[in-house]
Enzyme design. Structure first.
Site, short mmCIF file in Angstrom:
data_model
loop_
_atom_site.label_atom_id
_atom_site.label_comp_id
_atom_site.label_asym_id
_atom_site.label_seq_id
_atom_site.Cartn_x
_atom_site.Cartn_y
_atom_site.Cartn_z
CD GLU A 68 42.50 35.19 28.85
OE1 GLU A 68 43.31 35.07 29.79
OE2 GLU A 68 42.25 36.17 28.41
CG ASP A 88 44.41 35.41 32.80
OD1 ASP A 88 44.06 36.36 32.97
OD2 ASP A 88 45.19 34.94 31.87
CB ILE A 90 49.60 34.57 29.68
CG1 ILE A 90 50.76 33.10 29.42
CG2 ILE A 90 50.76 35.82 29.61
CD1 ILE A 90 51.59 33.32 28.43
CG ASP A 91 46.21 39.10 33.97
OD1 ASP A 91 45.17 39.33 33.30
OD2 ASP A 91 46.64 40.02 34.94
CB THR A 93 48.44 38.26 26.48
OG1 THR A 93 47.91 37.13 27.23
CG2 THR A 93 48.86 37.63 25.25
CG ASP A 223 41.52 39.39 33.56
OD1 ASP A 223 40.48 39.63 32.66
OD2 ASP A 223 42.40 38.84 32.79
O1 LIG Z 1 46.17 39.54 29.41
P1 LIG Z 1 44.93 38.79 29.59
O2 LIG Z 1 44.93 37.70 30.18
O3 LIG Z 1 44.06 39.00 28.39
O4 LIG Z 1 44.21 39.86 30.63
C1 LIG Z 1 43.98 41.36 30.29
C2 LIG Z 1 42.62 41.74 30.62
O5 LIG Z 1 41.89 40.92 29.72
C3 LIG Z 1 42.43 43.15 30.47
O6 LIG Z 1 40.94 43.57 30.73
C4 LIG Z 1 43.28 44.07 31.23
O7 LIG Z 1 43.04 43.75 32.79
C5 LIG Z 1 44.74 43.59 31.06
O8 LIG Z 1 45.47 44.30 32.44
C6 LIG Z 1 44.93 41.99 31.71
O9 LIG Z 1 46.18 41.78 31.45
MG LIG Z 2 43.92 38.27 31.95
MG LIG Z 3 45.19 35.72 29.82
#
Ligand SMILES: O=P(O)(O)O[C@H]1[C@H](O)[C@@H](O)[C@@H](O)[C@@H](O)[C@@H]1O
Ligand SMILES: [Mg+2]
Ligand SMILES: [Mg+2]
Length: 290
Positions: A68, A88, A90-91, A93, A223
């Site tokens: 990512e 990813d 940190i999913d 963030t 994701d």
């Molecule tokens: O925290 P991320 O890695 O940016 O992922 C997000 C995602 O970009 C966003 O579309 C949502 O699905 C969030 O729930 C994710 O955490």
């Molecule tokens: Mg994510």
């Molecule tokens: Mg992320």
């Protein structure tokens, strides 16, 4: 058929090691915005991704990566037939920055463009979800099963607890589409709607049977690539929001306990236009979801 178990076990071990960095991080004042006010990145996202990629590259120098934060830094996104790690770091963030306790490391592994395994490590909960193609899905070593094949869809949808996602875009088209989708689903009526704020962990709830369905529009391959195989190996169904075959680059997904539930959701939800992950300069910036 090749056996990728060594890669899976290595992926699990480095996900757990790298999570120490994230959980211990304190310097979250260095928060930057990406595609929208809700799309954040921190130095910890970048550090965790660098740790994961360097460890994997050291062990498997021929493998390729889709990360990512590497893509956010300008690296070209291309899924080839080569063994590829889709990461990813940190999913969730936004959750990480706000200390909301749902943060995950998501790692998928593909060969010939087919996912061989997926790992979602929910760091704060210490919950390790993983699945290997044809080998079943597990949570902390215990087998996972989606909520099963449902008979009467009207009974199911009126008893469904489904999980959706936060709306990343603040663009009018995306916001009105997503809010009307939620309204239509509530009118099934369903028992409840939930969102943990991490797509990977949200989607894994379908694999545990804790949610009957999940859908997302506008997310990225990193994701949900890992949680997609976890849902499938738990006996669930994953498809595109238009009912067609799941395509991790399309930025649209429905995951459900059964095809009947997935089809029912596909009938009522609408998508807003957004660029595919593997599409360069598609020019759909009008929706604010790039
Ligand atoms: O925290 P991320 O890695 O940016 O992922 C997000 C995602 O970009 C966003 O579309 C949502 O699905 C969030 O729930 C994710 O955490
Ligand atoms: Mg994510
Ligand atoms: Mg992320």
């Amino acid at each position: 058929m090749a056996d990728w178990t060594d890669c899976l076990n290595f992926g699990i071990s480095i996900a757990k090691q790298a999570s120490e960095v994230g959980v211990m991080a304190t310097n979250e004042n260095a928060v930057k915005l990406k595609s929208s006010p809700a799309d954040l990145v921190t130095e910890t996202d970048q550090r965790v991704e660098k740790i994961l990629i360097s460890a994997i590259r050291n062990r498997y120098p021929q493998h390729r990566f889709i990360g990512e934060e590497s893509v956010a830094a300008g690296e070209h996104l291309e899924l080839t037939d080569s063994p590829t790690w889709i990461i990813d770091p940190i999913d969730g963030t936004v959750n990480f920055v706000h200390r909301f306790p749902f943060v995950a490391i998501s790692i998928a592994f593909t060969v010939n463009r087919q996912t061989q395994f997926g790992i979602v490590y929910s760091c704060v909960e210490d919950k390790l979800f993983y699945a290997q193609r044809g080998g079943g899905a597990f949570l902390n070593g215990e087998p996972l099963h989606a909520s099963g094949q449902q008979g009467d869809i009207t009974r199911v949808t009126s008893h469904m607890c489904y999980i959706t996602h936060d709306i990343m875009s603040r663009d009018d088209v995306a916001l009105s589409t997503m809010t009307s989708n939620i309204r239509r689903l509530l009118q099934f009526p369903v028992h409840g709607v939930r969102a943990l704020g991490t797509a990977a962990v949200d989607m894994c709830q379908v694999a545990t049977g804790g949610a009957d369905a999940y859908y997302h529009i506008g997310m990225h391959c990193w994701d949900i690539a890992a949680s997609a195989i976890i849902v499938q190996e738990a006996g669930g169904v994953v498809m595109d929001t238009d009912g067609s075959e799941f395509d991790m680059m399309s930025r649209r997904v429905i995951a459900a306990s059964s095809a009947a539930v997935a089809d029912r959701i596909a009938q009522v939800i609408q998508a807003f236009p957004c660029c595919r992950d593997d599409e360069d300069n598609c020019g759909c910036g009008a929706t604010g979801v790039n």
